[in-house]
Design a protein around this motif. Sequence first.
Motif, PDB file in Angstrom:
ATOM      1  N   GLN A 125      -0.762  -9.029  -9.303  1.00  0.00           N
ATOM      2  CA  GLN A 125      -1.646  -9.813  -8.455  1.00  0.00           C
ATOM      3  C   GLN A 125      -1.072  -9.974  -7.055  1.00  0.00           C
ATOM      4  OE1 GLN A 125      -4.757 -10.778  -9.259  1.00  0.00           O
ATOM      5  NE2 GLN A 125      -4.387  -9.624 -11.117  1.00  0.00           N
ATOM      6  N   MET A 126       0.220 -10.254  -6.981  1.00  0.00           N
ATOM      7  CA  MET A 126       0.850 -10.440  -5.678  1.00  0.00           C
ATOM      8  C   MET A 126       0.878  -9.133  -4.889  1.00  0.00           C
ATOM      9  SD  MET A 126       1.291 -13.591  -5.635  1.00  0.00           S
ATOM     10  CE  MET A 126       2.268 -13.890  -4.191  1.00  0.00           C
ATOM     11  N   SER A 127       1.111  -8.019  -5.558  1.00  0.00           N
ATOM     12  CA  SER A 127       1.146  -6.754  -4.827  1.00  0.00           C
ATOM     13  C   SER A 127      -0.242  -6.382  -4.334  1.00  0.00           C
ATOM     14  CB  SER A 127       1.735  -5.635  -5.688  1.00  0.00           C
ATOM     15  OG  SER A 127       0.886  -5.350  -6.779  1.00  0.00           O
ATOM     16  N   SER A 128      -1.300  -6.721  -5.084  1.00  0.00           N
ATOM     17  CA  SER A 128      -2.651  -6.418  -4.600  1.00  0.00           C
ATOM     18  C   SER A 128      -3.007  -7.311  -3.418  1.00  0.00           C
ATOM     19  CB  SER A 128      -3.679  -6.563  -5.721  1.00  0.00           C
ATOM     20  OG  SER A 128      -3.771  -7.908  -6.152  1.00  0.00           O
ATOM     21  N   ILE A 129      -2.521  -8.552  -3.412  1.00  0.00           N
ATOM     22  CA  ILE A 129      -2.745  -9.446  -2.268  1.00  0.00           C
ATOM     23  C   ILE A 129      -1.987  -8.914  -1.058  1.00  0.00           C
ATOM     24  CG2 ILE A 129      -2.270 -11.759  -1.367  1.00  0.00           C
ATOM     25  CD1 ILE A 129      -2.816 -12.787  -4.228  1.00  0.00           C
ATOM     26  N   ALA A 130      -0.764  -8.449  -1.284  1.00  0.00           N
ATOM     27  CA  ALA A 130       0.023  -7.906  -0.171  1.00  0.00           C
ATOM     28  C   ALA A 130      -0.651  -6.664   0.406  1.00  0.00           C
ATOM     29  CB  ALA A 130       1.438  -7.567  -0.644  1.00  0.00           C
ATOM     30  N   ALA A 131      -1.219  -5.823  -0.451  1.00  0.00           N
ATOM     31  CA  ALA A 131      -1.914  -4.624   0.039  1.00  0.00           C
ATOM     32  C   ALA A 131      -3.150  -5.017   0.842  1.00  0.00           C
ATOM     33  CB  ALA A 131      -2.302  -3.725  -1.128  1.00  0.00           C
ATOM     34  N   LEU A 132      -3.856  -6.029   0.380  1.00  0.00           N
ATOM     35  CA  LEU A 132      -5.033  -6.505   1.095  1.00  0.00           C
ATOM     36  C   LEU A 132      -4.639  -7.079   2.455  1.00  0.00           C
ATOM     37  CD1 LEU A 132      -8.092  -6.984   0.926  1.00  0.00           C
ATOM     38  CD2 LEU A 132      -7.587  -9.203  -0.088  1.00  0.00           C
ATOM     39  N   ASP A 133      -3.579  -7.881   2.475  1.00  0.00           N
ATOM     40  CA  ASP A 133      -3.097  -8.446   3.734  1.00  0.00           C
ATOM     41  C   ASP A 133      -2.680  -7.351   4.704  1.00  0.00           C
ATOM     42  OD1 ASP A 133      -3.559 -11.012   2.993  1.00  0.00           O
ATOM     43  OD2 ASP A 133      -1.477 -11.459   2.461  1.00  0.00           O
TER      44      ASP A 133
END
Length: 163
Positions: free
Chosen positions: A138-146
């Motif tokens: 979840q955190m890596s997908s948020i980081a990719a989105l950011d």
Amino acid sequence: MAWDEWERLKADALQRQQGSTQMQLNELDGGGGSGGPRRPDAYGGLKVANDGLTKIGKAAFGLYNQLWDKARVAVPSSDSAAADLSKQGFALGPGLKHVSNRWEEQLKSLMDACAHISNHMRVTKKLHDNDEGYIQRQMSSIAALDAGFDERVGAPGEKKKEE
């Protein structure tokens, strides 16, 4: 703690609970007064080391195996001796059989507890590993989105120039 003491403590707690007409919270006041809202950092963080869970589970599993291998050997020989003594008319035979039965009951109870602890630690470790993996995904997908929002054509605040 002896079994009688445990039973007495349970009975005392039940009496206190039934005799009280007031609401009772199972929490100690942290010294802050009325026990109002607490800061999130006052609760501490969830910290579980997998190596700690593994050690506890392995110790319980090892104890289970030792009980299976070593503590059970007394039951057949005690039962055989009890039967032989009873046939010969000794009053000790039924007494020994009673002791053997109680030993087996207590041993089974202890072995069940060891198995429960071992299995619980294994399941807990697996659940924490799964949770950790989920949180990382979840955190890596948020980081990719950011990162996608940080790709700007111009300096912040400037409008893109028409070409």
